[in-house]
Design a protein around this motif. Structure first.
Motif: not given
Length: 481
Positions: A17-36
């Protein structure tokens, strides 16, 4: 305890969902699985988000801080490297064990492939505290640890979840990542009251909050992260918000990803829940102050927030427990501190190692269920672990379902019933393929040739011949006596 920045509203970043996350408005931060993530080759999407000023927090899943062994130095170094590469203000992990066995039990290491609950005992707490301190010393930024969801309960537990977390914070100064979906899961599966947990834990130590969806089947709540967030989970979020304004709240989604519009809708509901609860708390606190000021109130008006309005009688209404900052909180009644000497902790590690190895062996190797556990629940958890392995292997090695077709899943579940994962999912995929070839499967010669080629390309050696297969079968038969 170092300060944690205000994070705001976020979402779990996943490649799907990388593209969707980039396009969402009002997202202040993200969390990513470290091992990936690879520190030297960050995904382009995360690089672009960072360039826009979006905070990225690495979320670890493999340290096993609740395990009997000390944290692996290489895993800690990798986590530290990723935090530095992302410029993260903190890193997070779980209060769980993910492997057992090894030197402390003089037995092979068993991998769970999943987060499993630690017993809430003084032994486990002593070990967890030392492991957390080791991790804190190795990381360049603050650490926050997450409560997990569980299907099973340990016999002989000595503390509630809230007490366990409060004592952990008291002894280590670690921050908390509170997953309100996991609190709800434990309410359904283990009869634990999330309100009681929130009353007992130190909410001022919260770094941020997870919100996620799940589904109930046959009286068991499955924390799937693949379904929409439910009203009961939002109710727990409202309970938490009535006590404290968390620095951050994040929506998790790990599978069965919906369209971007649905993700945006879930984020909007989370914002609305936080806003409604905050406004209700402010209005009630103001009314209480006015009542006291006019001399018409009673002592009950200034009770502890936990004694406030719990839930409206209307279905789905939010619980509201307004904070009253002017009233000192009642000291928490926690277990007294235990001996933390090296010899005492080493002895606790040995006892914990035996207990965790016995449980994990029952879950992944088909050994008898340890005394005191709910056998039915252990079997449910065992099947869930095997199903998760099958799902992950299908992603790590998509050629296998392609070669085996509809026979992939039943064949893998049969294989996983008493064959633990040895060294990660990629090794598991090779072991599974080798197992099938040793058994002369699949029966279709074309599929068997394809599987042989796949295994040979990745294993770097010839597939086992008939004589080797017979020897291995004999050894397996002898080992099973």
């Amino acid at each position: 305890m170092r300060d944690i920045p205000e994070l705001g509203i976020g979402i779990g970043w996943r490649p799907e969902i990388a593209d969707a996350v980039e396009g969402l408005s009002g997202v202040d931060w993200v969390e990513a699985v470290a091992e990936n993530l690879c520190a030297g080759h960050l995904p382009d999407s995360l690089v672009r988000l960072r360039e826009r000023g979006v905070t990225v927090v690495p979320h670890g899943v493999s340290l096993g801080l609740g395990g009997a062994e000390r944290p692996d130095a290489r895993r800690l170094a990798d986590l530290a490297e990723r935090a530095e590469a992302l410029g993260s203000p903190l890193v997070t992990e779980h209060i769980a064990f993910v492997r057992a066995g090894g030197p402390l039990t003089a037995s092979p290491v068993l991998e769970a492939g999943h987060l499993l609950p630690v017993p809430r005992t003084r032994d486990a707490l002593r070990v967890l505290c030392e492991n957390v301190r080791i991790a804190q010393d190795a990381l360049p930024v603050p650490l926050a640890v997450e409560n997990i969801a569980a299907l099973i309960s340990w016999p002989g537990e000595e503390m509630s979840e809230g007490q366990f977390l409060a004592e952990l914070v008291e002894r280590t100064g670690v921050r908390l990542l509170i997953d309100v979906a996991n609190l709800h899961t434990n309410q359904v599966n283990r009869g634990e009251d999330p309100v009681k947990a929130l009353d007992e834990l130190p909410v001022e130590a919260i770094a941020y909050v997870h919100v996620a969806g799940g589904v109930e089947r046959d009286g068991v709540w499955h924390d799937t992260h693949a379904h929409p967030v439910t009203r009961p989970v939002l109710d727990v979020l409202a309970e938490l918000r009535s006590r404290v304004a968390p620095p951050g709240v994040l929506l998790e989604r790990d599978d069965d990803f919906p369209p971007a519009s649905e993700l945006a809708g879930e984020l909007a509901v989370i914002r609305e829940t936080l806003t409604i609860t905050a406004h209700a708390g402010t209005a009630t606190a103001t009314a209480a102050a006015t009542t006291v000021g006019t001399g018409t109130g009673t002592a009950a008006t200034l009770s502890h927030p936990a004694a406030g309005a719990r839930r409206d009688a209307r279905p789905g209404a939010l619980r509201v427990a307004p904070p009253v900052p002017s009233v000192p909180s009642v000291p928490r009644q926690l277990p007294s501190a235990d001996d933390t000497s090296d010899s005492s902790t080493d002895a606790a590690r040995e006892r914990l190692a035996l207990r965790e190895a016995a449980l994990l062996s029952a879950l992944v190797a088909g050994t008898p269920v340890p005394e005191g556990f709910d056998t039915r629940r252990v079997r449910v958890q065992s099947r869930a672990l095997a199903a998760k392995r099958a799902d992950v292997i299908a992603k790590v090695a998509p050629e296998l379902p392609g070669i085996l077709g509809g026979g992939y899943r039943p064949a893998f579940l049969s294989y996983a019933a008493n064959r633990p994962m040895r060294a990660g999912y990629r090794r598991d995929a090779l072991d599974f393929a080798e197992h099938l070839l040793i058994e002369g499967r699949p029966e279709d010669p074309v599929a068997r040739r394809e599987l042989t080629s796949w295994w040979q390309e990745r294993a770097g050696s010839r597939p086992p011949r008939r004589a080797t297969r017979l020897v291995r079968r004999a050894r397996a038969a002898l080992a099973g006596r």
